[in-house]
Design a protein around this motif. Sequence first.
Motif, mmCIF file in Angstrom:
data_model
loop_
_atom_site.group_PDB
_atom_site.id
_atom_site.type_symbol
_atom_site.label_atom_id
_atom_site.label_comp_id
_atom_site.label_asym_id
_atom_site.label_seq_id
_atom_site.Cartn_x
_atom_site.Cartn_y
_atom_site.Cartn_z
ATOM 1 N N ALA A 10 0.589 -1.353 -0.135
ATOM 2 C CA ALA A 10 -0.105 0.239 0.005
ATOM 3 C C ALA A 10 0.850 1.233 -0.176
ATOM 4 O O ALA A 10 2.126 1.228 0.445
ATOM 5 C CB ALA A 10 -0.947 0.122 1.242
ATOM 6 N N ASN A 11 0.321 2.353 -0.245
ATOM 7 C CA ASN A 11 0.798 3.584 -0.183
ATOM 8 C C ASN A 11 -0.590 4.376 0.250
ATOM 9 O O ASN A 11 -1.354 4.030 0.734
ATOM 10 C CB ASN A 11 1.290 4.061 -1.350
ATOM 11 N N GLY A 12 -0.399 5.854 0.287
ATOM 12 C CA GLY A 12 -1.455 6.638 1.055
ATOM 13 C C GLY A 12 -2.749 6.689 -0.047
ATOM 14 O O GLY A 12 -3.852 7.143 0.481
ATOM 15 N N SER A 13 -2.770 6.297 -1.296
ATOM 16 C CA SER A 13 -3.909 6.488 -1.974
ATOM 17 C C SER A 13 -4.262 5.193 -2.754
ATOM 18 O O SER A 13 -5.400 4.984 -3.350
ATOM 19 C CB SER A 13 -3.555 7.530 -3.121
ATOM 20 N N GLU A 25 5.004 -19.285 -3.633
ATOM 21 C CA GLU A 25 5.394 -19.180 -4.877
ATOM 22 C C GLU A 25 4.545 -18.489 -5.851
ATOM 23 O O GLU A 25 5.142 -17.753 -6.891
ATOM 24 C CB GLU A 25 5.591 -20.747 -5.575
ATOM 25 N N VAL A 26 3.536 -18.232 -5.627
ATOM 26 C CA VAL A 26 2.421 -17.823 -6.523
ATOM 27 C C VAL A 26 1.713 -16.847 -5.643
ATOM 28 O O VAL A 26 0.873 -17.122 -4.629
ATOM 29 C CB VAL A 26 1.164 -18.686 -7.453
ATOM 30 N N TRP A 27 1.479 -15.622 -5.914
ATOM 31 C CA TRP A 27 0.737 -14.648 -5.252
ATOM 32 C C TRP A 27 -0.467 -14.303 -6.130
ATOM 33 O O TRP A 27 -0.255 -13.948 -7.291
ATOM 34 C CB TRP A 27 1.490 -13.293 -5.156
ATOM 35 N N ASP A 28 -1.567 -14.572 -5.424
ATOM 36 C CA ASP A 28 -2.948 -13.997 -5.857
ATOM 37 C C ASP A 28 -3.408 -12.855 -5.549
ATOM 38 O O ASP A 28 -3.498 -12.520 -4.237
ATOM 39 C CB ASP A 28 -3.900 -15.135 -5.614
ATOM 40 N N LEU A 29 -3.657 -11.806 -6.600
ATOM 41 C CA LEU A 29 -4.181 -10.552 -6.320
ATOM 42 C C LEU A 29 -5.749 -10.928 -5.964
ATOM 43 O O LEU A 29 -6.549 -11.362 -6.891
ATOM 44 C CB LEU A 29 -4.220 -9.551 -7.463
ATOM 45 N N ARG A 30 -5.839 -10.474 -4.749
ATOM 46 C CA ARG A 30 -7.304 -10.722 -4.246
ATOM 47 C C ARG A 30 -8.170 -9.592 -4.448
ATOM 48 O O ARG A 30 -9.353 -9.685 -4.642
ATOM 49 C CB ARG A 30 -7.369 -11.203 -2.825
ATOM 50 N N GLU A 31 -7.504 -8.266 -4.114
ATOM 51 C CA GLU A 31 -8.254 -6.863 -3.941
ATOM 52 C C GLU A 31 -7.534 -5.975 -4.230
ATOM 53 O O GLU A 31 -6.008 -5.736 -3.847
ATOM 54 C CB GLU A 31 -9.057 -6.886 -2.649
ATOM 55 N N GLU A 32 -8.056 -4.779 -4.759
ATOM 56 C CA GLU A 32 -7.294 -3.503 -4.780
ATOM 57 C C GLU A 32 -8.130 -2.535 -4.522
ATOM 58 O O GLU A 32 -9.467 -2.650 -4.431
ATOM 59 C CB GLU A 32 -7.017 -3.244 -6.597
ATOM 60 N N PHE A 33 -7.419 -1.613 -3.874
ATOM 61 C CA PHE A 33 -8.107 -0.105 -3.063
ATOM 62 C C PHE A 33 -7.531 1.002 -3.852
ATOM 63 O O PHE A 33 -6.283 0.940 -4.051
ATOM 64 C CB PHE A 33 -7.893 -0.065 -1.565
ATOM 65 N N HIS A 34 -8.350 1.874 -4.005
ATOM 66 C CA HIS A 34 -8.115 3.147 -4.365
ATOM 67 C C HIS A 34 -8.712 4.137 -3.633
ATOM 68 O O HIS A 34 -10.042 4.270 -3.250
ATOM 69 C CB HIS A 34 -8.624 3.298 -5.772
ATOM 70 N N HIS A 35 -8.169 5.257 -3.261
ATOM 71 C CA HIS A 35 -8.710 6.290 -2.457
ATOM 72 C C HIS A 35 -8.102 7.733 -3.114
ATOM 73 O O HIS A 35 -7.090 8.205 -2.637
ATOM 74 C CB HIS A 35 -8.243 6.321 -1.039
ATOM 75 N N GLU A 36 -8.638 7.990 -4.232
ATOM 76 C CA GLU A 36 -8.420 9.150 -4.783
ATOM 77 C C GLU A 36 -8.279 10.380 -4.188
ATOM 78 O O GLU A 36 -7.428 11.330 -4.408
ATOM 79 C CB GLU A 36 -9.117 9.368 -6.083
ATOM 80 N N GLU A 37 -8.883 10.626 -3.055
ATOM 81 C CA GLU A 37 -8.995 11.989 -2.403
ATOM 82 C C GLU A 37 -7.748 12.082 -1.731
ATOM 83 O O GLU A 37 -7.100 13.343 -1.421
ATOM 84 C CB GLU A 37 -10.025 11.673 -1.173
ATOM 85 N N SER A 38 -6.926 10.826 -1.489
ATOM 86 C CA SER A 38 -5.685 11.199 -0.703
ATOM 87 C C SER A 38 -4.630 11.617 -1.655
ATOM 88 O O SER A 38 -3.580 12.305 -1.526
ATOM 89 C CB SER A 38 -4.988 9.721 -0.477
ATOM 90 N N ARG A 39 -4.871 11.512 -2.979
ATOM 91 C CA ARG A 39 -3.972 11.967 -4.210
ATOM 92 C C ARG A 39 -4.169 13.413 -4.476
ATOM 93 O O ARG A 39 -3.330 14.091 -5.206
ATOM 94 C CB ARG A 39 -3.908 11.013 -5.234
ATOM 95 N N SER A 40 -5.246 13.921 -4.285
ATOM 96 C CA SER A 40 -5.756 15.252 -4.697
ATOM 97 C C SER A 40 -4.860 16.377 -3.862
ATOM 98 O O SER A 40 -4.405 16.284 -3.002
ATOM 99 C CB SER A 40 -7.104 15.536 -4.347
ATOM 100 N N MET A 41 -4.683 17.498 -4.716
ATOM 101 C CA MET A 41 -3.857 18.421 -4.001
ATOM 102 C C MET A 41 -4.763 19.080 -2.895
ATOM 103 O O MET A 41 -6.006 19.036 -2.847
ATOM 104 C CB MET A 41 -3.672 19.640 -5.158
ATOM 105 N N PHE A 77 -8.063 6.339 4.651
ATOM 106 C CA PHE A 77 -7.805 5.189 3.928
ATOM 107 C C PHE A 77 -7.138 4.147 4.661
ATOM 108 O O PHE A 77 -7.233 2.863 4.495
ATOM 109 C CB PHE A 77 -6.840 5.578 2.762
ATOM 110 N N ALA A 78 -6.367 4.636 5.594
ATOM 111 C CA ALA A 78 -5.772 3.747 6.609
ATOM 112 C C ALA A 78 -6.678 2.868 7.326
ATOM 113 O O ALA A 78 -6.654 1.707 7.517
ATOM 114 C CB ALA A 78 -4.550 4.146 7.532
ATOM 115 N N ARG A 79 -7.664 3.712 7.685
ATOM 116 C CA ARG A 79 -8.844 3.030 8.511
ATOM 117 C C ARG A 79 -9.762 1.961 7.720
ATOM 118 O O ARG A 79 -9.850 0.851 8.277
ATOM 119 C CB ARG A 79 -9.593 3.873 9.107
ATOM 120 N N GLU A 80 -9.683 2.178 6.441
ATOM 121 C CA GLU A 80 -10.431 1.409 5.272
ATOM 122 C C GLU A 80 -9.489 0.170 5.392
ATOM 123 O O GLU A 80 -10.328 -1.087 5.376
ATOM 124 C CB GLU A 80 -10.652 2.032 4.334
ATOM 125 N N LEU A 81 -8.271 0.155 5.128
ATOM 126 C CA LEU A 81 -7.247 -0.979 5.289
ATOM 127 C C LEU A 81 -7.369 -1.814 6.323
ATOM 128 O O LEU A 81 -7.438 -2.932 6.484
ATOM 129 C CB LEU A 81 -5.948 -0.501 4.679
#
Length: 144
Positions: A10-13, A25-41, A77-81
């Motif tokens: 993870a990162n902030g967004s 050996e194999v990493w399965d991607l289970r879920e992706e998260f996006h929090h665009e508000e964290s990226r906004s100026m 976002f951290a609380r969501e994670l």
Amino acid sequence: MADALWILVANGSRAKLFATDERAEVWDLREEFHHEESRSMSRQLLNQPDNPNAGSLHKPQPENQPDARQQLEIDRFARELAARLERGLNDHAYDRLVIAAPPGLLGMLRKLISTRVHQKLMLDFRADYMNVPDRELPERIPLS
């Protein structure tokens, strides 16, 4: 049956949640998260009409300070994670946990995860690997 291991990168967004077995050996991607508000100026966040404290005539609220609103969004976002990790544990979806995140977010996550989730945390990495291709992550995040 529970996956032996969950890996949260993870990162902030953005974040990715992977699952793997004991051999990793194999990493399965289970879920992706996006929090665009964290990226906004910060200024863009202050001007959003859904900010109930924007434009207040009273003393400025902390979330109306230029950088504080962005930090507030990263905290959300951290609380969501943290909540997702808790749900996964409640569902017996993993036995062990690894987190890779920049120092600030990692510190927030450490404070927000429950004692039960923290007991499953076997490794954490203070790094932002979100721009690393998924196939290269096992090389960057050694699990043994």
